[in-house]
Scaffold this motif. Structure first.
Motif, short mmCIF file in Angstrom:
data_model
loop_
_atom_site.label_atom_id
_atom_site.label_comp_id
_atom_site.label_asym_id
_atom_site.label_seq_id
_atom_site.Cartn_x
_atom_site.Cartn_y
_atom_site.Cartn_z
N GLU A 159 0.83 -1.20 0.00
CA GLU A 159 0.00 0.00 0.00
C GLU A 159 0.86 1.25 0.00
N ILE A 160 1.99 1.22 0.74
CA ILE A 160 2.88 2.38 0.75
C ILE A 160 3.47 2.60 -0.63
N ALA A 161 3.86 1.51 -1.31
CA ALA A 161 4.39 1.64 -2.67
C ALA A 161 3.34 2.28 -3.58
N THR A 162 2.09 1.90 -3.43
CA THR A 162 1.01 2.48 -4.23
C THR A 162 0.82 3.96 -3.90
N LEU A 163 0.82 4.27 -2.62
CA LEU A 163 0.63 5.66 -2.19
C LEU A 163 1.73 6.58 -2.70
N PHE A 164 2.95 6.05 -2.84
CA PHE A 164 4.09 6.88 -3.24
C PHE A 164 4.28 6.95 -4.76
N GLN A 165 3.50 6.20 -5.52
CA GLN A 165 3.67 6.20 -6.97
C GLN A 165 3.44 7.59 -7.56
N GLY A 166 4.41 8.05 -8.36
CA GLY A 166 4.28 9.34 -9.02
C GLY A 166 4.45 10.54 -8.12
N ARG A 167 4.89 10.33 -6.88
CA ARG A 167 5.02 11.43 -5.91
C ARG A 167 6.49 11.72 -5.59
N GLU A 168 7.36 11.51 -6.57
CA GLU A 168 8.80 11.66 -6.33
C GLU A 168 9.16 13.07 -5.84
N LEU A 169 8.59 14.09 -6.44
CA LEU A 169 8.94 15.45 -6.05
C LEU A 169 8.43 15.78 -4.65
N GLU A 170 7.25 15.27 -4.29
CA GLU A 170 6.74 15.48 -2.93
C GLU A 170 7.63 14.78 -1.91
N ILE A 171 8.10 13.59 -2.26
CA ILE A 171 8.99 12.85 -1.36
C ILE A 171 10.31 13.60 -1.19
N MET A 172 10.88 14.10 -2.30
CA MET A 172 12.13 14.86 -2.21
C MET A 172 11.95 16.12 -1.39
N ASN A 173 10.80 16.77 -1.52
CA ASN A 173 10.54 17.99 -0.73
C ASN A 173 10.45 17.65 0.75
N ALA A 174 9.85 16.51 1.09
CA ALA A 174 9.76 16.10 2.49
C ALA A 174 11.15 15.81 3.06
N VAL A 175 11.99 15.16 2.26
CA VAL A 175 13.37 14.89 2.68
C VAL A 175 14.14 16.20 2.87
N ALA A 176 13.99 17.13 1.94
CA ALA A 176 14.67 18.42 2.04
C ALA A 176 14.24 19.16 3.29
N SER A 177 12.94 19.17 3.57
CA SER A 177 12.44 19.86 4.75
C SER A 177 12.99 19.23 6.03
N ALA A 178 13.07 17.90 6.06
CA ALA A 178 13.62 17.22 7.23
C ALA A 178 15.08 17.58 7.44
N TYR A 179 15.85 17.63 6.36
CA TYR A 179 17.26 18.03 6.47
C TYR A 179 17.40 19.45 6.97
N GLN A 180 16.56 20.34 6.47
CA GLN A 180 16.64 21.74 6.90
C GLN A 180 16.32 21.88 8.38
#
Length: 345
Positions: free
Chosen positions: A12-33
Motif C-alpha cells: 500500500e505504501i508503494a502504491t501511495l508513493f507512486q508518481g510522488r517523487e517530487l513530494e517525497i524529495m521535498n519532504a526529505v529536504a524539509s527534514a534536512y533543513q
C-alpha cells in the motif's frame, strides 16, 4: 482516551508513493533543513550483529523531528545481503510513528519501501542541489540494486534532461536486469554497461555508489572529472586517502564518522574532521553547494531516522486521505484502574 494505530503494509505504501517523487524529495529536504537548524534529536543507530556473520545486521534508528508537524519514530531494519541469492529482498523493516503529545502509537508500517525511498531521495536531492544550474546529462551507477534503481527514479523525475545511464556491477545478469527495469522508467535514456569502475567514472555528471561493500575497494578516482558529483550512498567504497582529498558533504558529521565508514577511517587516520566541509541541510539552508577548491565533491549520507519519520508521516497523510491501511482496534488495554482484577489461588 485511547488511539487506534493504522497498519500500513508495504504494498500500500508503494502504491501511495507512486508518481510522488517530487513530494517525497521535498519532504526529505524539509527534514534536512529542520535537522540542520537543531530542531531534531537523532540518537546514534544501534547495530545488532550476529556471530560469524559480518555482513548481516539489524539496525534500530530512533528519531524526533520538530518543525510544523513534530513527531517521533523508531525504525527496525534488517539487512541480509545473502537474501539476494535466494530471490528475496536484501532489506526488511518496520517503522513505528508516535505522537509527541501522548506518546501513543499512531501507525505501524512496513518500512523497506520507505527506507529505500528516503535513501534514494536523499542521494538524488544532494546530486540535484550540488550540481546547481549545471545540467545532469550522464549518470554512472556502481551497484545494480534497489537503492540505485530508486535513485535513478528520483533523478529522472527531478532532472528531465538526463539522457544517459551507465552501470557497473560484478554480476552481469543483475546489471542487465537493472537496465531492463530502468528502461521501464525512462525509455528515452541511453543505457550501457561499463567495462570497469574506472570507465564508469569518466565523463559523468553524477556517479552514485550503492554497494554492499564492507571495506574500501576503490583507491583511485583520478579519471573522474572535477565537476562530477559523487553520491557515496554505501559509505564504505573509498579509501581514507580519497576522502581526505575530496570536497566532503554529509548528512550529519557525528553519525557518518562511525561504524568504519570511509569517512570514519579518514578521521582515524588524521585525528580530526576538518576534511568535511558542510552538510546537505546547511546547503539547503543557504551554505554554498560547491566551492572552487579543485576537489571532487563526494556526498556521504549515513541515513538519518528523521528521513524515515518524515516519509512515514507523509505515507500516513496519504493513507488517511485515501482511506487506506488497517485500523487496529483496541490496541491499548483499558487503564489498569478500570480493569477487573483477580488472583487464582
Amino acid at each position: 482516551m485511547t488511539t487506534n494505530p493504522l497498519i500500513l503494509p508495504g504494498g500500500e505504501i508503494a502504491t501511495l508513493f507512486q508518481g510522488r517523487e517530487l513530494e517525497i524529495m521535498n519532504a526529505v529536504a524539509s527534514a534536512y533543513q529542520t535537522h540542520a537548524l537543531g530542531d531534531s534529536f537523532v540518537p546514534h543507530s544501534s547495530f545488532l550483529r550476529f556471530p560469524d556473520s559480518e555482513r548481516n545486521r539489524i539496525i534500530a534508528l530512533p528519531a524526533y523531528l520538530g518543525g510544523d508537524s513534530p513527531g517521533a519514530s523508531m525504525k527496525w531494519i534488517a539487512s541480509f545481503p545473502g537474501n539476494l541469492a535466494l530471490g528475496m529482498e536484501r532489506a526488511s523493516a518496520v517503522l513505528i510513528l508516535n505522537s509527541t503529545e501522548t506518546g501513543h502509537i499512531q501507525a505501524i508500517m512496513e518500512s523497506s519501501v520507505i527506507s529505500a525511498k528516503r535513501t534514494a531521495a536523499s542521494a538524488a536531492l544532494a546530486g540535484h542541489t550540488m550540481r546547481g544550474d549545471d545540467p545532469i546529462h550522464s549518470v554512472g551507477m556502481i551497484g545494480c540494486g534497489l537503492i540505485n534503481f530508486e535513485t535513478f527514479r528520483f533523478l529522472v523525475a527531478r532532472r528531465p534532461e538526463l539522457n544517459a545511464l551507465s552501470v557497473f556491477d560484478l554480476n552481469m545478469e543483475r546489471a542487465n536486469q537493472f537496465l531492463d527495469k530502468c528502461r521501464e522508467l525512462a525509455p528515452n535514456v541511453n543505457f550501457s554497461i561499463a567495462s570497469s569502475v574506472a570507465d564508469l567514472f569518466q565523463q559523468k555528471s553524477i556517479v552514485t555508489l550503492a554497494t554492499t561493500a564492507v571495506t574500501p575497494h576503490i583507491d583511485d578516482i583520478s579519471m573522474c572529472d572535477p565537476n562530477t558529483v559523487i553520491l557515496h550512498t554505501s559509505l564504505r567504497d573509498f579509501t581514507a586517502e580519497i576522502m581526505l582529498e575530496a570536497d566532503n558533504v554529509v548528512d550529519d558529521v557525528d553519525h557518518v564518522c562511525r561504524a568504519q565508514t570511509s569517512l570514519h577511517l579518514a578521521e582515524q587516520q588524521v585525528n580530526h574532521r576538518q576534511f568535511i566541509r558542510t552538510s546537505i541541510g546547511e546547503i539547503l539552508n543557504g551554505a554554498p553547494a560547491r566551492v572552487p577548491n579543485g576537489k571532487i565533491p563526494i556526498y556521504s549520507p549515513f541515513g538519518l531516522g528523521v528521513l524515515d519519520l518524515a516519509l512515514g508521516q507523509l505515507a500516513l497523510q496519504f493513507a488517511t486521505s485515501q482511506g487506506m491501511g488497517i485500523q487496529l482496534e483496541n490496541f491499548l488495554p483499558e487503564p489498569w484502574t478500570e480493569r477487573t482484577e483477580s488472583v487464582v489461588a
